[in-house]
Design a protein around this motif. Structure first.
Motif, PDB file in Angstrom:
ATOM      1  N   GLU A 112       0.827  -1.209   0.000  1.00 38.33           N
ATOM      2  CA  GLU A 112       0.000   0.000   0.000  1.00 38.33           C
ATOM      3  C   GLU A 112       0.858   1.255   0.000  1.00 38.33           C
ATOM      4  O   GLU A 112       0.534   2.241  -0.654  1.00 38.33           O
ATOM      5  CB  GLU A 112      -0.936  -0.011   1.201  1.00 38.33           C
ATOM      6  N   VAL A 113       1.962   1.210   0.729  1.00 36.00           N
ATOM      7  CA  VAL A 113       2.863   2.360   0.757  1.00 36.00           C
ATOM      8  C   VAL A 113       3.485   2.593  -0.618  1.00 36.00           C
ATOM      9  O   VAL A 113       3.491   3.709  -1.149  1.00 36.00           O
ATOM     10  CB  VAL A 113       3.963   2.167   1.816  1.00 36.00           C
ATOM     11  N   PHE A 114       4.003   1.518  -1.216  1.00 36.75           N
ATOM     12  CA  PHE A 114       4.623   1.652  -2.531  1.00 36.75           C
ATOM     13  C   PHE A 114       3.597   2.031  -3.598  1.00 36.75           C
ATOM     14  O   PHE A 114       3.919   2.776  -4.534  1.00 36.75           O
ATOM     15  CB  PHE A 114       5.328   0.353  -2.925  1.00 36.75           C
ATOM     16  N   ARG A 115       2.382   1.506  -3.478  1.00 41.89           N
ATOM     17  CA  ARG A 115       1.337   1.868  -4.439  1.00 41.89           C
ATOM     18  C   ARG A 115       1.093   3.380  -4.416  1.00 41.89           C
ATOM     19  O   ARG A 115       1.015   4.031  -5.462  1.00 41.89           O
ATOM     20  CB  ARG A 115       0.038   1.130  -4.117  1.00 41.89           C
ATOM     21  N   ALA A 116       0.988   3.940  -3.223  1.00 41.14           N
ATOM     22  CA  ALA A 116       0.789   5.381  -3.103  1.00 41.14           C
ATOM     23  C   ALA A 116       1.970   6.146  -3.705  1.00 41.14           C
ATOM     24  O   ALA A 116       1.785   7.167  -4.374  1.00 41.14           O
ATOM     25  CB  ALA A 116       0.598   5.764  -1.643  1.00 41.14           C
ATOM     26  N   GLY A 117       3.179   5.621  -3.470  1.00 41.60           N
ATOM     27  CA  GLY A 117       4.354   6.285  -4.029  1.00 41.60           C
ATOM     28  C   GLY A 117       4.389   6.235  -5.545  1.00 41.60           C
ATOM     29  O   GLY A 117       4.681   7.231  -6.206  1.00 41.60           O
ATOM     30  N   LEU A 118       4.091   5.070  -6.110  1.00 41.11           N
ATOM     31  CA  LEU A 118       4.107   4.917  -7.569  1.00 41.11           C
ATOM     32  C   LEU A 118       3.025   5.777  -8.224  1.00 41.11           C
ATOM     33  O   LEU A 118       3.259   6.402  -9.264  1.00 41.11           O
ATOM     34  CB  LEU A 118       3.909   3.445  -7.940  1.00 41.11           C
ATOM     35  N   GLN A 119       1.858   5.824  -7.623  1.00 39.59           N
ATOM     36  CA  GLN A 119       0.786   6.627  -8.193  1.00 39.59           C
ATOM     37  C   GLN A 119       1.027   8.120  -8.007  1.00 39.59           C
ATOM     38  O   GLN A 119       0.419   8.937  -8.711  1.00 39.59           O
ATOM     39  CB  GLN A 119      -0.556   6.232  -7.567  1.00 39.59           C
ATOM     40  N   GLY A 120       1.912   8.465  -7.069  1.00 36.97           N
ATOM     41  CA  GLY A 120       2.237   9.873  -6.857  1.00 36.97           C
ATOM     42  C   GLY A 120       3.258  10.417  -7.839  1.00 36.97           C
ATOM     43  O   GLY A 120       3.485  11.637  -7.890  1.00 36.97           O
ATOM     44  N   VAL A 121       3.903   9.537  -8.608  1.00 43.89           N
ATOM     45  CA  VAL A 121       4.871   9.982  -9.623  1.00 43.89           C
ATOM     46  C   VAL A 121       4.101  10.381 -10.881  1.00 43.89           C
ATOM     47  O   VAL A 121       3.274   9.608 -11.378  1.00 43.89           O
ATOM     48  CB  VAL A 121       5.889   8.870  -9.943  1.00 43.89           C
ATOM     49  N   ALA A 122       4.352  11.554 -11.369  1.00 40.30           N
ATOM     50  CA  ALA A 122       3.629  12.057 -12.539  1.00 40.30           C
ATOM     51  C   ALA A 122       3.826  11.131 -13.730  1.00 40.30           C
ATOM     52  O   ALA A 122       4.925  10.599 -13.956  1.00 40.30           O
ATOM     53  CB  ALA A 122       4.096  13.465 -12.884  1.00 40.30           C
ATOM     54  N   ALA A 123       2.761  10.937 -14.498  1.00 44.74           N
ATOM     55  CA  ALA A 123       2.821  10.056 -15.669  1.00 44.74           C
ATOM     56  C   ALA A 123       3.858  10.541 -16.668  1.00 44.74           C
ATOM     57  O   ALA A 123       4.452   9.745 -17.411  1.00 44.74           O
ATOM     58  CB  ALA A 123       1.453   9.973 -16.325  1.00 44.74           C
ATOM     59  N   GLY A 124       4.094  11.825 -16.686  1.00 47.20           N
ATOM     60  CA  GLY A 124       5.077  12.379 -17.614  1.00 47.20           C
ATOM     61  C   GLY A 124       6.488  11.888 -17.355  1.00 47.20           C
ATOM     62  O   GLY A 124       7.326  11.910 -18.269  1.00 47.20           O
ATOM     63  N   GLN A 125       6.774  11.437 -16.134  1.00 43.18           N
ATOM     64  CA  GLN A 125       8.108  10.931 -15.818  1.00 43.18           C
ATOM     65  C   GLN A 125       8.396   9.650 -16.601  1.00 43.18           C
ATOM     66  O   GLN A 125       9.500   9.472 -17.114  1.00 43.18           O
ATOM     67  CB  GLN A 125       8.215  10.659 -14.313  1.00 43.18           C
ATOM     68  N   MET A 126       7.412   8.788 -16.708  1.00 42.77           N
ATOM     69  CA  MET A 126       7.569   7.572 -17.502  1.00 42.77           C
ATOM     70  C   MET A 126       7.757   7.917 -18.967  1.00 42.77           C
ATOM     71  O   MET A 126       8.641   7.369 -19.655  1.00 42.77           O
ATOM     72  CB  MET A 126       6.357   6.665 -17.315  1.00 42.77           C
ATOM     73  N   GLU A 127       6.958   8.831 -19.470  1.00 40.37           N
ATOM     74  CA  GLU A 127       7.056   9.215 -20.876  1.00 40.37           C
ATOM     75  C   GLU A 127       8.406   9.865 -21.171  1.00 40.37           C
ATOM     76  O   GLU A 127       9.026   9.589 -22.212  1.00 40.37           O
ATOM     77  CB  GLU A 127       5.919  10.179 -21.225  1.00 40.37           C
ATOM     78  N   ALA A 128       8.870  10.710 -20.263  1.00 38.85           N
ATOM     79  CA  ALA A 128      10.168  11.359 -20.464  1.00 38.85           C
ATOM     80  C   ALA A 128      11.296  10.330 -20.455  1.00 38.85           C
ATOM     81  O   ALA A 128      12.236  10.405 -21.259  1.00 38.85           O
ATOM     82  CB  ALA A 128      10.392  12.403 -19.372  1.00 38.85           C
ATOM     83  N   ALA A 129      11.202   9.354 -19.550  1.00 35.81           N
ATOM     84  CA  ALA A 129      12.230   8.317 -19.486  1.00 35.81           C
ATOM     85  C   ALA A 129      12.223   7.463 -20.744  1.00 35.81           C
ATOM     86  O   ALA A 129      13.291   7.124 -21.283  1.00 35.81           O
ATOM     87  CB  ALA A 129      12.013   7.444 -18.247  1.00 35.81           C
ATOM     88  N   ARG A 130      11.039   7.124 -21.250  1.00 35.98           N
ATOM     89  CA  ARG A 130      10.956   6.322 -22.467  1.00 35.98           C
ATOM     90  C   ARG A 130      11.501   7.089 -23.664  1.00 35.98           C
ATOM     91  O   ARG A 130      12.071   6.495 -24.605  1.00 35.98           O
ATOM     92  CB  ARG A 130       9.496   5.913 -22.724  1.00 35.98           C
ATOM     93  N   SER A 131      11.349   8.408 -23.647  1.00 30.86           N
ATOM     94  CA  SER A 131      11.821   9.213 -24.777  1.00 30.86           C
ATOM     95  C   SER A 131      13.344   9.244 -24.867  1.00 30.86           C
ATOM     96  O   SER A 131      13.904   9.579 -25.916  1.00 30.86           O
ATOM     97  CB  SER A 131      11.281  10.638 -24.669  1.00 30.86           C
ATOM     98  N   THR A 132      14.029   8.910 -23.776  1.00 30.30           N
ATOM     99  CA  THR A 132      15.490   8.889 -23.794  1.00 30.30           C
ATOM    100  C   THR A 132      16.042   7.555 -24.287  1.00 30.30           C
ATOM    101  O   THR A 132      17.260   7.373 -24.348  1.00 30.30           O
ATOM    102  CB  THR A 132      16.046   9.157 -22.382  1.00 30.30           C
TER     103      THR A 132
END
Length: 226
Positions: A112-132
């Motif tokens: 539950e703690v990690f779920r809250a942390g993962l959902q708190g990371v902006a979706a754009g962070q994944m997209e930015a990482a994939r773009s690299t």
């Protein structure tokens, strides 16, 4: 007052049982060092499955697991695993039974703690990482998960403190952790002072962690207010 001191704060009893309780404290420390990383790793795996899986069946199975083990008493779980296992042909040692019960229970809270942390990371962070040029696994490993852990570090520390205190239930299977050592010493000296000394040793062990937790919570509050 003198009777209170003699029965609960007897320095002679403290001195006599301290070496024995120190061995119990060491058992508590190594048991915590074993089950906290295992529970955190299992919790992270559950949280990733819950937030990243496209399968509704997988997500609902994880939700059911988390809800069940958060609601199920860990003491009863340990008793069922250690004393009930042999009836199913599975006989575990004390350490294995305690570790399994703790991991099953604590993984649900860490999830539950990690779920809250993962959902708190902006979706754009994944997209930015994939773009690299990173693939999805690499983006999670090097970008998303580190940010999620940083965001929920106070909660992870708080969970870990609760796990250390929860190790006291290992005494029901005669694992010689701190509380078990204190109760054994109490039965020998016919005085509850060893239990009070055990509480003081828990306090000495956990006080630095609670102060660290307070600083982490204050730091997070300042980041949110900025």
């Amino acid at each position: 007052m003198e009777s209170l001191i003699q029965n609960f704060f007897n320095l002679e009893v403290y001195a006599a049982v301290f070496p024995y309780l120190l061995r119990g404290l060491w058992a508590t420390v190594w048991l915590s060092a074993l089950v906290i990383p295992l529970g955190a790793a299992a919790g992270l795996a559950l949280a990733l499955g819950l937030t990243q899986s496209r399968s509704r069946a997988v997500r609902w199975s994880i939700v059911a697991y988390i809800d069940f083990f958060r609601a199920f008493p860990p003491l009863v779980l340990l008793i069922l695993i250690y004393f009930g296992g042999p009836f199913l042909g599975v006989e575990l040692g004390k350490v294995s039974a305690v570790a399994l019960a703790f991991v099953l229970n604590n993984a649900s809270y860490f999830a539950e703690v990690f779920r809250a942390g993962l959902q708190g990371v902006a979706a754009g962070q994944m997209e930015a990482a994939r773009s690299t040029g990173l693939d999805r696994r690499q983006a999670l490993q090097f970008v998303v998960i580190p940010q999620a852990v940083k965001n929920v570090m106070p909660d992870l520390v708080g969970n870990s403190i609760e796990v250390v205190k929860l190790t006291s239930i290992a005494s029901v299977v005669a694992l010689p952790e701190l509380l078990r050592a204190a109760r054994d010493a109490q039965s020998l000296v016919y005085n509850p002072s060893p239990v009070v000394l055990a509480a003081l040793m828990y306090l000495a062990l956990l006080w630095p962690l609670t102060r660290w937790l307070a600083r982490l919570e204050n730091r997070r509050a300042r980041r949110k207010a900025a």
